[in-house]
Scaffold this motif. Sequence first.
Motif: not given
Length: 92
Positions: A72-82, A84-88, A50-61
């Motif tokens: 493909l660039t967007r998929v890579a960017r979104l995966n990298a953001t995901r 990062r949220t998991e690392e946090i 839940g925390e990862i989902t919440r933070l990921w949405a915030q970072m995407r915004a």
Amino acid sequence: MARNREEGARHVNQYGAIAQQHSKRWRPATYAAIGDPGNYFTKLGEQAAGEITRLWAQMRAQDGNPPGEDYLTRVARLNATRKRTEEIVLPA
């Protein structure tokens, strides 16, 4: 495929499993003191997800959608953001 689980039964997700493995290996006394590890790590995993989902949405915004970005660039960017949220949320 038939399952032996009760209707509505929950299971440990990937984040709960990571925490459970870490606890078993690095904090065995603490792990042994947990009364119901399955329930404990199921809840912990759900909280982390839940925390990862919440933070990921915030970072995407915050990142927005760059104009002209291809798929493909967007998929890579979104995966990298995901990741990062998991690392946090799941510090090493």
